[in-house]
Design a protein around this motif. Structure first.
Motif, PDB file in Angstrom:
ATOM      1  N   GLN A   6     -12.583  -1.514 -13.760  1.00  0.00           N
ATOM      2  CA  GLN A   6     -13.711  -1.117 -12.778  1.00  0.00           C
ATOM      3  C   GLN A   6     -13.717  -1.988 -11.579  1.00  0.00           C
ATOM      4  O   GLN A   6     -13.653  -1.638 -10.337  1.00  0.00           O
ATOM      5  N   GLU A   7     -13.561  -3.485 -11.991  1.00  0.00           N
ATOM      6  CA  GLU A   7     -13.868  -4.371 -11.036  1.00  0.00           C
ATOM      7  C   GLU A   7     -12.046  -4.749 -10.258  1.00  0.00           C
ATOM      8  O   GLU A   7     -12.232  -5.692  -9.671  1.00  0.00           O
ATOM      9  N   ARG A   8     -11.222  -3.760 -10.698  1.00  0.00           N
ATOM     10  CA  ARG A   8      -9.657  -4.080 -10.392  1.00  0.00           C
ATOM     11  C   ARG A   8      -9.247  -5.369 -10.895  1.00  0.00           C
ATOM     12  O   ARG A   8      -8.106  -5.497 -11.631  1.00  0.00           O
ATOM     13  N   ARG A   9      -9.830  -6.508 -10.778  1.00  0.00           N
ATOM     14  CA  ARG A   9      -9.310  -7.800 -11.474  1.00  0.00           C
ATOM     15  C   ARG A   9      -8.129  -8.119 -11.432  1.00  0.00           C
ATOM     16  O   ARG A   9      -6.991  -8.298 -12.149  1.00  0.00           O
ATOM     17  N   ILE A  10      -7.353  -7.877  -9.899  1.00  0.00           N
ATOM     18  CA  ILE A  10      -6.082  -8.368  -9.793  1.00  0.00           C
ATOM     19  C   ILE A  10      -6.091  -9.759  -9.607  1.00  0.00           C
ATOM     20  O   ILE A  10      -7.380 -10.335  -9.487  1.00  0.00           O
ATOM     21  N   PHE A  11      -4.973 -10.269  -9.906  1.00  0.00           N
ATOM     22  CA  PHE A  11      -4.889 -11.869  -9.773  1.00  0.00           C
ATOM     23  C   PHE A  11      -4.939 -12.539  -8.409  1.00  0.00           C
ATOM     24  O   PHE A  11      -4.087 -12.087  -7.594  1.00  0.00           O
TER      25      PHE A  11
ATOM     26  N   ALA B  99       7.923   2.645  -4.726  1.00  0.00           N
ATOM     27  CA  ALA B  99       8.209   3.802  -4.023  1.00  0.00           C
ATOM     28  C   ALA B  99       7.134   4.774  -4.155  1.00  0.00           C
ATOM     29  O   ALA B  99       6.837   5.604  -3.298  1.00  0.00           O
ATOM     30  N   LEU B 100       6.287   4.853  -5.390  1.00  0.00           N
ATOM     31  CA  LEU B 100       4.930   5.306  -5.551  1.00  0.00           C
ATOM     32  C   LEU B 100       3.881   4.966  -4.374  1.00  0.00           C
ATOM     33  O   LEU B 100       3.218   5.808  -3.877  1.00  0.00           O
ATOM     34  N   LEU B 101       3.931   3.563  -4.442  1.00  0.00           N
ATOM     35  CA  LEU B 101       2.856   2.903  -3.699  1.00  0.00           C
ATOM     36  C   LEU B 101       3.750   2.117  -2.552  1.00  0.00           C
ATOM     37  O   LEU B 101       3.362   0.889  -2.613  1.00  0.00           O
ATOM     38  N   PRO B 102       4.040   2.756  -1.317  1.00  0.00           N
ATOM     39  CA  PRO B 102       4.579   1.956  -0.390  1.00  0.00           C
ATOM     40  C   PRO B 102       3.916   0.815  -0.005  1.00  0.00           C
ATOM     41  O   PRO B 102       4.222  -0.211   0.700  1.00  0.00           O
ATOM     42  N   ARG B 103       2.683   1.087   0.193  1.00  0.00           N
ATOM     43  CA  ARG B 103       1.648  -0.009   0.866  1.00  0.00           C
ATOM     44  C   ARG B 103       1.705  -1.541   0.226  1.00  0.00           C
ATOM     45  O   ARG B 103       1.625  -2.345   0.882  1.00  0.00           O
ATOM     46  N   LEU B 104       2.121  -1.313  -1.260  1.00  0.00           N
ATOM     47  CA  LEU B 104       2.345  -2.496  -1.758  1.00  0.00           C
ATOM     48  C   LEU B 104       3.581  -3.184  -1.407  1.00  0.00           C
ATOM     49  O   LEU B 104       3.575  -4.392  -1.593  1.00  0.00           O
ATOM     50  N   ALA B 105       4.730  -2.435  -1.294  1.00  0.00           N
ATOM     51  CA  ALA B 105       5.890  -2.927  -0.828  1.00  0.00           C
ATOM     52  C   ALA B 105       5.689  -3.558   0.521  1.00  0.00           C
ATOM     53  O   ALA B 105       6.321  -4.658   0.632  1.00  0.00           O
ATOM     54  N   GLU B 106       5.166  -3.148   1.406  1.00  0.00           N
ATOM     55  CA  GLU B 106       4.591  -4.076   2.829  1.00  0.00           C
ATOM     56  C   GLU B 106       3.864  -5.178   2.231  1.00  0.00           C
ATOM     57  O   GLU B 106       3.961  -6.089   3.133  1.00  0.00           O
ATOM     58  N   ARG B 107       3.104  -5.271   1.407  1.00  0.00           N
ATOM     59  CA  ARG B 107       2.137  -6.419   1.138  1.00  0.00           C
ATOM     60  C   ARG B 107       2.671  -7.326   0.035  1.00  0.00           C
ATOM     61  O   ARG B 107       2.160  -8.187  -0.403  1.00  0.00           O
ATOM     62  N   ARG B 108       3.856  -7.075  -0.344  1.00  0.00           N
ATOM     63  CA  ARG B 108       4.372  -7.606  -1.533  1.00  0.00           C
ATOM     64  C   ARG B 108       4.541  -9.073  -1.433  1.00  0.00           C
ATOM     65  O   ARG B 108       4.141 -10.016  -2.426  1.00  0.00           O
ATOM     66  N   ALA B 109       4.431  -9.956  -0.422  1.00  0.00           N
ATOM     67  CA  ALA B 109       4.392 -11.285  -0.268  1.00  0.00           C
ATOM     68  C   ALA B 109       2.959 -11.757  -0.206  1.00  0.00           C
ATOM     69  O   ALA B 109       2.735 -13.090  -0.051  1.00  0.00           O
ATOM     70  N   ASN B 110       2.043 -11.126  -0.011  1.00  0.00           N
ATOM     71  CA  ASN B 110       0.797 -11.447   0.303  1.00  0.00           C
ATOM     72  C   ASN B 110      -0.218 -11.834  -1.004  1.00  0.00           C
ATOM     73  O   ASN B 110       0.443 -11.439  -2.086  1.00  0.00           O
ATOM     74  N   GLN B 111      -1.000 -13.064  -0.936  1.00  0.00           N
ATOM     75  CA  GLN B 111      -1.626 -13.157  -2.142  1.00  0.00           C
ATOM     76  C   GLN B 111      -2.754 -12.094  -2.424  1.00  0.00           C
ATOM     77  O   GLN B 111      -3.118 -11.595  -1.433  1.00  0.00           O
ATOM     78  N   GLY B 112      -3.170 -12.118  -3.770  1.00  0.00           N
ATOM     79  CA  GLY B 112      -4.182 -10.897  -4.023  1.00  0.00           C
ATOM     80  C   GLY B 112      -5.322 -11.023  -3.165  1.00  0.00           C
ATOM     81  O   GLY B 112      -5.963 -10.020  -2.981  1.00  0.00           O
ATOM     82  N   TRP B 113      -5.798 -12.237  -2.967  1.00  0.00           N
ATOM     83  CA  TRP B 113      -7.220 -12.492  -2.227  1.00  0.00           C
ATOM     84  C   TRP B 113      -7.138 -11.777  -1.032  1.00  0.00           C
ATOM     85  O   TRP B 113      -8.118 -11.926  -0.226  1.00  0.00           O
ATOM     86  N   GLN B 114      -5.883 -11.644  -0.186  1.00  0.00           N
ATOM     87  CA  GLN B 114      -5.548 -11.420   1.200  1.00  0.00           C
ATOM     88  C   GLN B 114      -5.861  -9.731   1.279  1.00  0.00           C
ATOM     89  O   GLN B 114      -6.076  -9.099   2.393  1.00  0.00           O
ATOM     90  N   LEU B 115      -5.900  -9.097   0.171  1.00  0.00           N
ATOM     91  CA  LEU B 115      -5.769  -7.335   0.097  1.00  0.00           C
ATOM     92  C   LEU B 115      -7.224  -6.967   0.422  1.00  0.00           C
ATOM     93  O   LEU B 115      -8.128  -7.629  -0.094  1.00  0.00           O
ATOM     94  N   SER B 116      -7.096  -5.712   1.145  1.00  0.00           N
ATOM     95  CA  SER B 116      -8.431  -4.805   1.164  1.00  0.00           C
ATOM     96  C   SER B 116      -8.827  -4.319  -0.191  1.00  0.00           C
ATOM     97  O   SER B 116      -7.982  -4.391  -1.159  1.00  0.00           O
TER      98      SER B 116
ATOM     99  N   GLN C 239      -7.016  -1.895  -5.438  1.00  0.00           N
ATOM    100  CA  GLN C 239      -7.104  -0.781  -6.201  1.00  0.00           C
ATOM    101  C   GLN C 239      -5.694  -0.357  -6.428  1.00  0.00           C
ATOM    102  O   GLN C 239      -5.175  -0.048  -7.772  1.00  0.00           O
ATOM    103  N   LEU C 240      -4.814  -0.105  -5.284  1.00  0.00           N
ATOM    104  CA  LEU C 240      -3.341   0.317  -5.634  1.00  0.00           C
ATOM    105  C   LEU C 240      -2.861  -0.835  -6.193  1.00  0.00           C
ATOM    106  O   LEU C 240      -1.933  -0.286  -7.213  1.00  0.00           O
ATOM    107  N   LEU C 241      -3.149  -2.035  -5.994  1.00  0.00           N
ATOM    108  CA  LEU C 241      -2.376  -2.947  -7.067  1.00  0.00           C
ATOM    109  C   LEU C 241      -2.627  -2.954  -8.534  1.00  0.00           C
ATOM    110  O   LEU C 241      -1.914  -3.101  -9.255  1.00  0.00           O
TER     111      LEU C 241
END
Ligand SMILES: Nc1ncnc2c1ncn2[C@@H]1O[C@H](COP(=O)(O)OP(=O)(O)O)[C@@H](O)[C@H]1O
Ligand SMILES: [Mg+2]
Lengths: 285, 232
Positions: free
Chosen positions: B87-92, B117-134, B139-141
């Motif tokens: 529920q809290e996503r808990r991405i690293f 391919a399923l979640l193209p937004r993640l491909a765009e953000r692949r080099a970003n750190q987890g804390w930089q995501l909206s 949630q996608l991650l």
């Protein structure tokens, strides 16, 4: 001020020893929240293996170093499986009491086995003497220690940042429960890093014998320094430990050199200042 | 007849001495979908965490393809085929997007290329750190990371909570596509309709118990009954 370069090199060399001896503690504290006050016993154990191998078996210094690291690593993996892993998830008080007890067990055992006195450990001839660095004469062994410390720090940082196993460790340090939730076997990873940390402490302990001396109370004598490095550097960070160890080494040596009466307290002043400035470690704003 | 993918039999669990779940019985067939409904605080998250082995279980069995896994730690359950989107996503937060995916990689058809391919937004953000995501990207991650495990059963704990409407659609489309591939899923959701549309069966919880069971389609067709059962 002619002494300044000497103080800097001595301080950095001492800092590198502290780094090697405490980085494992920083990582295990970050990974499993284990406050292991007995970590210095791995350093002392490595020191004894090296000193005895040299004095009793005639093993050359350069061979005694990997031997010490290996022995401490083996000791680390055995004790982790037998003792330390029982402490994960226990209260810090339990961990402190248990591991302080281990320090005293170590001191009694080492005294019984090797005597209470200092272990002799002379540097081999090719590591003695001084080298000229642009007009500044520096102890060769100090230079070697600094080079080794930097090399180990770089290797650890690269391993942590660039390898898959490094990413697994970072994920587990950040959120051990979630790491398990994505199939990471955190317990095994911890045994591995604990072993590596013990081995590095053993290497640091062996390297320290010709500089700091060695007797059974070694883990207690340097405990405060290890803890200061870990608290200043921040749990779980190699780079933080490296910077903190260098600072502690420099300030300790400089304090004792320039202010002999009160210099022994300089490092505690540094620790207080650092903790006020960055309570979670120098790299965490 | 082969055993269900997951069977929960008389499970009582909670946190320390606090018992939250009381005698839970559930079965999910291979490829099945279950909507887990109920008001806030009734124990939905606790049930999901219990399936993962992250609560204190005091009674009952949890069977994975007939094998009792109640004593296994989370990492071993995941290796058998459970995937968890908390529920809290808990991405690293201190790992890059790509590292978040890579640390979860297990053998199977889902790999980096397929997740991207399923979640193209993640491909765009692949080099970003987890804390930089909206929040939505996190949630996608969390979803992509669970897919990297190549699970047979995906546990989704309020995957739409707090998302902007566009992001709700992105996540729902992805889950719909996953359900279409025959991946079994348990979906906790406050908006019952979204979970019911994606599942075959539904259970409603109240105060740590299952108080109603129904077919998702039947429940979806009877909004008054949803309100009556869940109070929502
Ligand atoms: N870590 C915890 N320790 C103790 N009680 C908890 C914990 N997490 C949740 N609870 C309690 O368990 C009950 C169910 O919570 P939860 O499973 O999160 O409900 P839901 O997901 O349905 O909103 C609540 O009363 C909550 O206060
Ligand atoms: Mg919940």
């Amino acid at each position: 001020m002619t002494g300044l370069p000497v103080v800097v090199f001595d301080g950095l060399a001492y800092g590198m020893l502290l780094f090697l001896m405490s980085v494992g503690l920083a990582v295990t504290l970050g990974l499993m929240g284990l406050v292991n006050l007995a970590h210095g016993a791995f350093a002392a154990g490595g020191g004894y293996v090296a000193a005895l191998a040299m004095s009793r078996a005639g093993v050359p210094f350069l061979l005694a170093l990997p031997l010490a690291a290996l022995a401490a690593a083996v000791g680390g993996v055995v004790l982790e499986r037998l003792l330390f892993r029982r402490l994960y998830g226990r209260s810090p008080l339990d961990q402190v009491l248990f591991t302080v007890g281990l320090v005293y067990v170590w001191i009694a055992a080492a005294t019984a086995a090797f005597g209470a006195g200092q272990q002799p450990a002379d540097l081999p001839g090719f590591l003695q003497g001084q080298v000229d660095l642009g007009g500044v004469r520096v102890g060769l062994y100090r230079l070697v220690l600094i080079g080794l410390g930097v090399a180990v720090a770089l290797a650890l940082a690269l391993g942590l940042e660039r390898t898959r196993i490094g990413a697994l460790v970072r994920a587990s340090v950040e959120d051990a429960e979630m790491a398990g939730g994505v199939s990471i076997r955190v317990g095994r990873l911890f045994a591995l890093t604990f072993t590596l940390g013990a081995g590095l402490a053993g290497l640091g302990g062996a390297l320290a014998v010709p500089v700091l001396g060695l007797d059974p109370t070694f883990p207690l004598k340097y405990l405060a320094y290890f803890l200061i490095v870990v608290c200043m550097g921040g749990a779980g960070t190699v780079t933080g430990s490296f910077l903190a160890a260098a600072a502690v080494g420099l300030v300790d040596v400089a304090g004792k050199y320039y202010l002999p009466e009160i210099g022994a307290f300089a490092v505690y002043g540094l620790a207080v200042a650092a903790l006020v400035w960055r309570p979670n470690g120098v790299l965490r704003a | 007849m082969s055993p269900p993918l997951l069977a929960v039999e008389g499970v009582t669990a909670g946190y320390g001495r606090a018992t939250i779940l009381d005698g839970i019985d559930l079965a999910i067939p291979e490829g099945g979908g279950l909507a887990l409904l109920g008001r806030n605080g009734v124990g939905k998250t606790t049930l999901i965490r219990t399936l993962m082995g992250l609560t204190d279980r005091t009674a009952g069995r949890i069977l994975w393809r007939g094998r009792d896994v109640a004593g296994l730690p989370a990492a071993e359950r995941v290796r058998l085929g459970l995937g968890w989107v908390p529920q809290e996503r808990r991405i690293f937060r201190t790992l890059s997007v790509q590292e978040n995916l890579e640390v979860a990689a297990r053998p199977g058809p889902w790999d980096l290329a397929r997740v991207y391919a399923l979640l193209p937004r993640l491909a765009e953000r692949r080099a970003n750190q987890g804390w930089q995501l909206s929040g939505g990207e996190q949630q996608l991650l969390a979803l992509g990371r669970a897919l990297m495990l190549n699970p047979d059963l995906l546990l989704l704990d309020e995957p739409l909570e707090g998302l902007a409407p566009v992001m709700v659609d992105v996540v729902l489309d992805a889950i719909r596509e996953l359900a279409g591939t025959g991946l079994a899923l348990v979906m906790v959701e406050q908006h019952a309709a979204d979970a019911l549309e994606l599942t075959g069966h539904a259970v409603v919880m109240d105060r740590g118990r299952i108080v109603a069971r129904a077919g998702s389609a039947a429940l979806l067709a009877d909004p008054a009954r949803i309100v009556e059962l869940t109070g929502l």
